[in-house]
Scaffold this active site. Structure first.
Site: not given
Ligand code: LUO
Ligand code: ZN
Length: 322
Positions: A72-74, A76, A108-109, A218
């Site tokens: 979550h850096n610049f 992203h 946004h972040d 995002d």
């Molecule tokens: C509904 O809330 C959620 C659902 C899924 C996830 N994350 C995951 O399932 C896994 C760890 N992977 C994942 N998470 C990802 C990606 C992109 N952004 N992102 C992410 C980053 C921070 C917070 C939430 C998400 C989804 C990605 O390509 N993969 C995290 C939160």
């Molecule tokens: Zn973001």
């Protein structure tokens, strides 16, 4: 290495508009110039009388307010710009809404610390207390954006009317707060429900579209070419593992998808792609058919890649047991 906008070739300007843009090739100072280019090439400078030095000062303040954390850096969420061009959004919604979307994506972040909302709430951090556990991070990102804009020397909206400023502020709050993934199903279902009767001149419909599009940009790193996407996943898992290590140290609940003892790259991604990315991207593709080829197809390839990797890991584990 200072690169003024003039030195950016026409080829880079076009490449920047595509979802295949590789952010890893550029230093932060160059990224700053590319962001400036986005505001220029979308005609925001002329349409909203934005002075170039105010835009540069704004982008520099935004840059300073991002933290040096793995994901979550610049850098992203660079791809709102690519999405605007891919969907030809300029022919469908007002310039002021495009300005809202791009500025929301850029901000946004802001000041993300690498610990998600679950951590903020469980650890009873200052942000959780200040925002009563309601999207503490996203409320903070949005507040920091407007603290930066409060200073006239950073305020890219200073030549807008009060009415226009109010509209952008309302839109940015909606868009930035929409990036809280715990609201994922709420926002996706709302967009789904209006899709059959979608009307680009209906403000409520447009709000829901803008919220859906910032969500798509995002979490869309997997829509990029694998050599751009995979390092983003490594960075994300670094951040997630850092958080779960801290949670274990502090005796706080550990999210399973962040636990380095439970998560592998393929296992986290195959589920995420099938149950989070595909439903969201396919919904938006109903409105913009060419998302199929430029966003969904690359994600299909990523799913195949991680499914193969998952099988190889399974096989390896079995051989070790025997
Ligand atoms: C509904 O809330 C959620 C659902 C899924 C996830 N994350 C995951 O399932 C896994 C760890 N992977 C994942 N998470 C990802 C990606 C992109 N952004 N992102 C992410 C980053 C921070 C917070 C939430 C998400 C989804 C990605 O390509 N993969 C995290 C939160
Ligand atoms: Zn973001």
């Amino acid at each position: 290495l200072q690169m003024s906008t003039l030195e950016v070739t026409e080829e880079v300007r076009q490449y920047l508009k595509t979802p295949t843009f590789d952010n890893w090739q550029w230093e932060d100072a160059e990224i700053m110039v590319l962001l400036q280019l986005m505001y220029t090439d979308l005609d925001f400078i002329t349409t909203f009388h934005i002075e170039l030095e105010v835009l540069q000062q704004f982008l520099y303040e935004v840059y300073k307010h991002y933290n040096n954390i793995p994901f979550h850096n610049f850098n992203h969420c660079f791809c709102m710009y690519g999405l605007i061009w891919l969907t030809d959004l300029r022919s469908k919604i007002d310039e002021i809404d495009l300005l809202t979307m791009l500025t929301s994506a850029v901000c946004h972040d802001l000041d993300h610390t690498g610990y998600n909302n679950a951590y903020q709430i469980n650890a009873r951090t200052e942000l959780a207390l200040r925002y009563n556990d309601i999207s503490p991070l996203e409320n903070h990102h949005c507040a920091v954006a407007f603290e930066i804009l409060e200073k006239p020397e950073n305020n890219i909206f200073r030549n807008l009317t009060t009415e226009q400023y109010k509209r952008i502020r309302e839109g940015m709050i909606k868009c930035i707060l929409a990036t809280d993934m715990t609201r994922h199903n709420e926002i996706l279902n709302q967009f789904k429900s209006i899709l059959p009767v979608f009307d680009f001149s209906n403000k409520d419909h447009k709000d829901k579209l803008m919220m859906t599009m910032i969500k798509v940009s995002d979490i869309s790193n997997e829509a990029r070419p694998m050599d751009v996407a995979e390092p983003w996943l490594d960075c994300l898992l670094q951040e997630f593992f850092n958080q779960s290590d801290m949670e274990k140290l502090e005796g706080l609940p550990v999210s399973p998808f962040m636990d380095r003892d439970k998560v592998t790259k393929p296992s986290s991604q195959t589920g995420f792609i099938r149950f989070v990315l595909f439903p969201l991207f396919m919904e938006l593709a109903n409105l913009f058919p060419n998302l199929e080829q430029h966003i969904i197809d690359p994600v299909r390839k990523a799913l195949d890649y991680y499914t193969e990797m998952e099988k190889a890991l399974e096989k390896e584990k079995k051989e070790k047991q025997n």
